[in-house]
Design an enzyme around this catalytic site. Structure first.
Site, PDB file in Angstrom:
ATOM      1  N   GLU A 113     -16.255  -2.302   5.695  1.00  0.00           N
ATOM      2  CA  GLU A 113     -16.292  -1.065   4.945  1.00  0.00           C
ATOM      3  C   GLU A 113     -17.093  -0.301   5.653  1.00  0.00           C
ATOM      4  O   GLU A 113     -16.698   0.911   6.011  1.00  0.00           O
ATOM      5  CB  GLU A 113     -16.667  -0.974   3.633  1.00  0.00           C
ATOM      6  CG  GLU A 113     -15.633  -1.591   2.776  1.00  0.00           C
ATOM      7  CD  GLU A 113     -13.989  -1.499   3.220  1.00  0.00           C
ATOM      8  OE1 GLU A 113     -13.511   0.335   3.802  1.00  0.00           O
ATOM      9  OE2 GLU A 113     -13.113  -1.901   1.884  1.00  0.00           O
ATOM     10  N   HIS A 145      -8.708   4.595   8.936  1.00  0.00           N
ATOM     11  CA  HIS A 145      -9.811   3.770   7.835  1.00  0.00           C
ATOM     12  C   HIS A 145      -8.833   2.249   8.243  1.00  0.00           C
ATOM     13  O   HIS A 145     -10.323   0.953   8.303  1.00  0.00           O
ATOM     14  CB  HIS A 145     -10.478   4.539   7.197  1.00  0.00           C
ATOM     15  CG  HIS A 145     -11.429   3.560   6.194  1.00  0.00           C
ATOM     16  ND1 HIS A 145     -12.356   4.079   5.666  1.00  0.00           N
ATOM     17  CD2 HIS A 145     -10.823   2.228   5.172  1.00  0.00           C
ATOM     18  CE1 HIS A 145     -13.408   2.715   5.161  1.00  0.00           C
ATOM     19  NE2 HIS A 145     -12.168   2.002   4.493  1.00  0.00           N
ATOM     20  N   GLU A 146      -8.069   2.190   7.245  1.00  0.00           N
ATOM     21  CA  GLU A 146      -7.176   0.683   7.334  1.00  0.00           C
ATOM     22  C   GLU A 146      -7.247   0.517   8.280  1.00  0.00           C
ATOM     23  O   GLU A 146      -6.752  -1.131   8.709  1.00  0.00           O
ATOM     24  CB  GLU A 146      -5.949   1.104   5.964  1.00  0.00           C
ATOM     25  CG  GLU A 146      -6.601   1.740   5.197  1.00  0.00           C
ATOM     26  CD  GLU A 146      -7.606   1.559   3.585  1.00  0.00           C
ATOM     27  OE1 GLU A 146      -7.244   0.005   4.107  1.00  0.00           O
ATOM     28  OE2 GLU A 146      -8.370   2.094   3.577  1.00  0.00           O
ATOM     29  N   GLY A 179      -7.931   4.683  -2.712  1.00  0.00           N
ATOM     30  CA  GLY A 179      -7.393   5.198  -1.724  1.00  0.00           C
ATOM     31  C   GLY A 179      -5.921   5.037  -0.690  1.00  0.00           C
ATOM     32  O   GLY A 179      -5.725   5.777  -0.286  1.00  0.00           O
ATOM     33  N   MET A 224      -5.636  -0.047   0.914  1.00  0.00           N
ATOM     34  CA  MET A 224      -6.338  -1.409   1.067  1.00  0.00           C
ATOM     35  C   MET A 224      -5.106  -1.607   2.220  1.00  0.00           C
ATOM     36  O   MET A 224      -3.999  -0.776   2.623  1.00  0.00           O
ATOM     37  CB  MET A 224      -5.338  -1.839  -0.237  1.00  0.00           C
ATOM     38  CG  MET A 224      -5.864  -2.828   0.088  1.00  0.00           C
ATOM     39  SD  MET A 224      -7.585  -3.535  -0.219  1.00  0.00           S
ATOM     40  CE  MET A 224      -8.278  -5.391   0.720  1.00  0.00           C
ATOM     41  N   GLU A 225      -5.856  -2.583   3.319  1.00  0.00           N
ATOM     42  CA  GLU A 225      -5.921  -3.029   4.492  1.00  0.00           C
ATOM     43  C   GLU A 225      -4.861  -4.565   4.542  1.00  0.00           C
ATOM     44  O   GLU A 225      -5.161  -5.420   5.973  1.00  0.00           O
ATOM     45  CB  GLU A 225      -7.337  -2.862   5.052  1.00  0.00           C
ATOM     46  CG  GLU A 225      -8.360  -4.264   4.521  1.00  0.00           C
ATOM     47  CD  GLU A 225      -8.899  -4.040   3.862  1.00  0.00           C
ATOM     48  OE1 GLU A 225     -10.118  -4.439   4.080  1.00  0.00           O
ATOM     49  OE2 GLU A 225      -8.987  -2.811   3.173  1.00  0.00           O
TER      50      GLU A 225
END
Length: 860
Positions: free
Chosen positions: A332, A309-310, A275, A277-278
């Site tokens: 996570e 979220h990221e 979805g 990536m941070e």
């Protein structure tokens, strides 16, 4: 490849020996365009030159650096040239006789990727433009530059990149182009897996976030958002920036630690495996979040949740990073929880906890009942283990447990613990004990016992209400019964709300609620004694804990008659989730669940819940319904979907959702005729705009049922000659009901390595059609013959697609179960990650067979 699968023991030994002072990485990406020098049979490569400065605690010792590359041109250690043929084995570079202070220089030819791992190269079929991006988690930076590929060897990075003329290049730090070379500011100390490079003719939009900090200074963060040029007309960057700014406000308000990584770019990239990536300063997302057609509010909510979220990872994961993948949950689980927490409190998506309860936790409940379930704090022996641990336990169960933790310690104690955690461990690495110690300080609670119960045990508990009524018709005693699976017998402490519901007018409403700490097998809820008799008892009302909800007999009968009358959308979502879990557990016949969807889904107000109900109803029919009832069930679902589609408000998101579901379950000739009519304009449903994405959704069932041939699909691709269009066409082509089509699709995925990751996924999705069980039967034996070779020869990402996606789940018979068991018995020495995937698929198959038996029994 020898040494490619780094073990935890090796990583711990290397971390004890080495500390890294910095990296200088120079990449020459000009080879990304034009013809590949070696032709089609040779990998297209780019030059990568890396200089690593590091110290060794034991001078004279040996260690190794990581690099996966077709070839190494030169290696120099402390000014001494080493023979690449002697020190490089394809995955590691041997480093002997280290000094106290060292400098390693590696000049290599690294390969562009078509699997989404390392440096992925994508050619846009629409305009021929080439786009590059990197994706490394957990350990693919070594495919792009030489490094020490483990999260606890952090270091500052400086990147420079040579790129084709007319391209722009981005990395974690701010960049400028001088004399044809892009040079980027040195990063803070970060782990290898969150470094990043994005390069190509991307469409790029900018903005700025400004905030006055508590000390009176002004924080100014440059914002950027990008996508392929071909998607620019669909790119709603304003909404991306809105959510970004709302998130930055929220995290600054609650974390008391200013965003530490300078700029904040967000790249929406093609053929992405995840979805998002941070990567600090340069977050990457799947371009599926750039919507080409009309989508529902749930899609925008999902994108906002992922953006947040990221962003949470900038603190949980990037600023403070787990020492090894055992504690992956330290980033996570927190990011998953914080994504929903900030979504609800800072954005327009105030019902985000409903989505969390109904959608996210469903992922956790499934994962936690597989034979591969594990504690949230997991035992990760190596990198293959780590790759498979990005699962429903680490994300959704972990987030659910954190929601329980907030109820346990209190919101302010939880957030103060996070603030202290960041300040004490900034730019460092942590383990479980580091977090627990600050939470004990801020809450005064015994975190060790909480961690033992929630983080260090596996499995999900079931909570069932038991109601005893007195002679006066009121509750004499209400208790909560807790059960655990035999395989994971631990009973946990739960903070729950128990809600009592009864009829008022035409609605089912809550008239009493009590919070209680559930301990052991039976807990009495004293506060509810004397309350009027309930028609429905909802344990875990408000979704405070992580558990499977069960019902007493009266409550279950009420739901079967009145589910749609529950006025509170969260309570309704929790009941739907509980009924789906009962279906999966063979406690509720699949036909009963389908009936509930047909009778009550049309009244569902929350669009995300409705979409989940459609997914569950389709799964109930495909996997859990008795084979003799499937045709009837399919007809009932398609008739019900069409009825709701015609009754839905014209132009509404509910209409769009029912249209997509109708296409998903369409199988009768009249259904297919209507879909053809909607495509060619001879039929019309008022308010339904059949845009390009909906056209492909209608073509899929037509292809699967032999009503759209290759020429029809070619004409549609000509209409939508884009990357998305190509994926849709490939899926439809593989969906056609022909033995020759299936043989070709199988060969393209299993016998060849020419398809990109995105087209592998599309081909598998088309190959597997529930209406084609007989056609797919010959592939059971072929599957078990092929998976060992596929796992050994292909990248782990492609291996996972093949092993999961092509498992013969539709050959749902005891014979398939026996074939699976035979493979497992004969391959006890297979890689643990491969065995895990097969064991999970076996468990799903066994569960489906139990569900089918339950459903058949309901037929009488």
């Amino acid at each position: 490849m020898p040494g490619e699968n780094l073990s935890r023991d090796e990583a711990q030994e290397r971390a004890a020996l080495l500390s890294v002072d910095g990296y200088d990485v120079s990449l020459d990406l000009r080879s990304a365009v034009g013809e590949a020098p070696g032709g089609a049979d040779e990998p297209r490569t780019f030059r990568s030159v890396t200089t690593i400065r590091f110290r060794c605690a034991e001078p004279g010792a040996a260690a190794f650096a990581d690099l996966i590359a077709p070839s190494v041109t030169a290696v120099s250690l402390n000014g001494k040239d080493l023979d690449p043929g002697e020190v490089f084995d394809g995955a590691r570079i041997l480093l002997e006789d280290l000094a106290a202070e060292n400098e390693l220089v590696v000049d290599a030819q690294c390969a562009y990727s078509r699997t989404g791992e390392g440096l992925h190269r994508f050619v846009d079929p629409e305009d021929g433009e080439v786009y590059l991006y990197t994706q490394y988690e957990p350990a693919d930076a070594r495919r792009v530059f030489a490094n020490f590929e483990q999260p606890d060897l952090k270091a500052p990075f400086r990147f420079e990149v040579r790129a084709p003329e007319g391209w722009t290049v981005w990395s974690n730090g701010a960049g400028e182009k001088h004399d044809g070379v892009w040079r980027f500011a040195e990063t803070k100390p970060i782990s290898t897996y969150i470094t990043c490079v994005v390069a190509g003719p991307y469409h790029y939009v900018t903005d700025t976030y400004t905030r006055t900090l508590d000390d009176g200074t002004t924080l100014e963060i440059p914002l950027g958002a990008m996508c392929r040029r071909g998607l620019a007309r669909h790119f709603d960057a304003d909404d991306v920036f809105l959510i970004t700014k709302q998130g930055l406000d929220f995290f600054h308000d609650h974390f008391d630690y200013p965003y530490p990584f300078g700029k904040y770019d967000q790249a929406f990239v093609p053929e992405y495996n995840l979805g998002a990536m941070e990567n600090p300063g340069l977050v990457t997302f799947t371009e599926e979040f750039v919507f080409r057609g009309k989508v529902t509010r749930a899609s925008y909510e999902r994108r906002a949740n992922v953006i947040l979220h990221e962003m949470a990872h900038m603190w949980f994961g990037d600023l403070v990073t787990m020492a090894w993948w055992d504690d992956l949950w330290l980033k996570e689980s927190f990011a998953d929880f914080m994504g929903s927490f900030s979504l609800v409190e800072a954005t327009r998506f105030t019902s985000g906890w409903i989505t969390f309860a109904n959608n996210r936790k469903a992922w956790a409940y499934r994962a936690d009942q597989l034979p591969s379930t594990h504690p949230i704090t997991a035992d990760i022996r190596d990198l293959q283990d780590a790759k498979l641990n990005f699962d429903g336990i680490t994300y959704a169960k972990g987030a659910s447990v954190l929601k329980q933790l907030v109820a346990y310690v209190g919101r302010e104690a939880f957030l103060e613990g996070a603030r202290r955690y960041f300040k004490r461990n900034a730019y460092g690495n942590t383990r479980l004990t580091d977090l627990l110690s600050v939470l004990e300080e801020t809450s005064g609670r015994d975190m060790a016992s909480w961690a033992r119960s929630w983080l260090q045990t596996a499995g999900v508990n079931s909570l069932t209400p038991q109601v005893l009524l007195g002679e006066d018709g009121r509750i004499a005693e209400l208790s909560v019964l807790q059960e655990a699976a035999r395989s994971h017998p631990d009973l946990r402490p739960h903070r729950v709300a128990v809600g009592l519901y009864r009829t008022e007018g035409d609605a089912l409403v809550r008239y009493a609620r009590a919070e209680v700490d559930v301990h052991g097998p039976r807990t009495v809820v004293g506060e509810l004694a004397g309350a009027g008799a309930p028609e429905l008892v909802l344990v875990n009302d408000d979704d405070l804990t992580y558990c499977k909800i069960r019902f007493d007999g009266t409550s279950l009968e009420t739901l079967k008659d009145r589910l749609g009358d529950i006025t509170d959308p969260l309570a309704r979502a929790l009941c739907w989730s509980a009924l789906w879990n009962m279906t999966r557990d063979a406690l509720l016949p699949a036909r009963d669940f389908v009936d509930l969807v047909l009778r009550f889904a049309g009244r569902e107000s929350d669009i995300g819940v409705l979409q989940m109900l459609h997914t569950w109803a389709d799964s109930a029919l495909t996997y859990y319904a008795a084979p003799a009832w499937r045709e009837t069930g399919g007809r009932l679902l398609s008739e019900g979907a069409l009825r709701e589609l015609r009754q839905a408000e014209p132009g509404s998101q509910h209409q769009l959702t029912w249209a997509r579901f109708f296409a998903a379950v369409a199988s009768q000739e009249a259904d297919l005729r209507l879909l053809r009519g909607l495509l060619d304009g001879t039929d019309k449903i008022d308010g339904l705009d059949v845009d390009q994405e909906l056209r492909w959704a209608f073509l899929r069932p037509l292809a699967a049922h032999g009503a759209a041939d290759e020429s029809v699909l070619a004409a549609e691709l000509a209409r939508d000659d884009t990357a998305s269009g190509k994926r849709h066409q490939v899926r439809c082509l593989a969906s056609r009901p022909s033995a020759a089509v299936k043989a070709q699709a199988w060969a393209q995925v299993v016998e060849s390595d020419t398809l990109s990751n995105a087209l592998v996924e599309a081909t598998i999705a088309g190959f597997v059609q529930p209406s084609q069980r007989e056609l797919l039967a010959p592939y059971t034996e072929k599957y078990f013959a092929a998976i060992g070779r596929v796992w050994a020869e292909r990248s782990i990402q492609i291996g996972m697609h093949v092993v999961r996606g092509l498992f013969p789940a539709l050959q749902d018979s005891p014979e398939t179960l026996e074939a699976t068991d035979a493979w497992l018995a004969a391959h006890e020495d297979a890689p643990p990650a491969l065995r895990r995937l097969v064991l999970e698929a076996r468990d799903d198959l066994a569960r489906a067979l139990r569900g089918q038996s339950c459903d058949a029994a309901a037929a009488g």
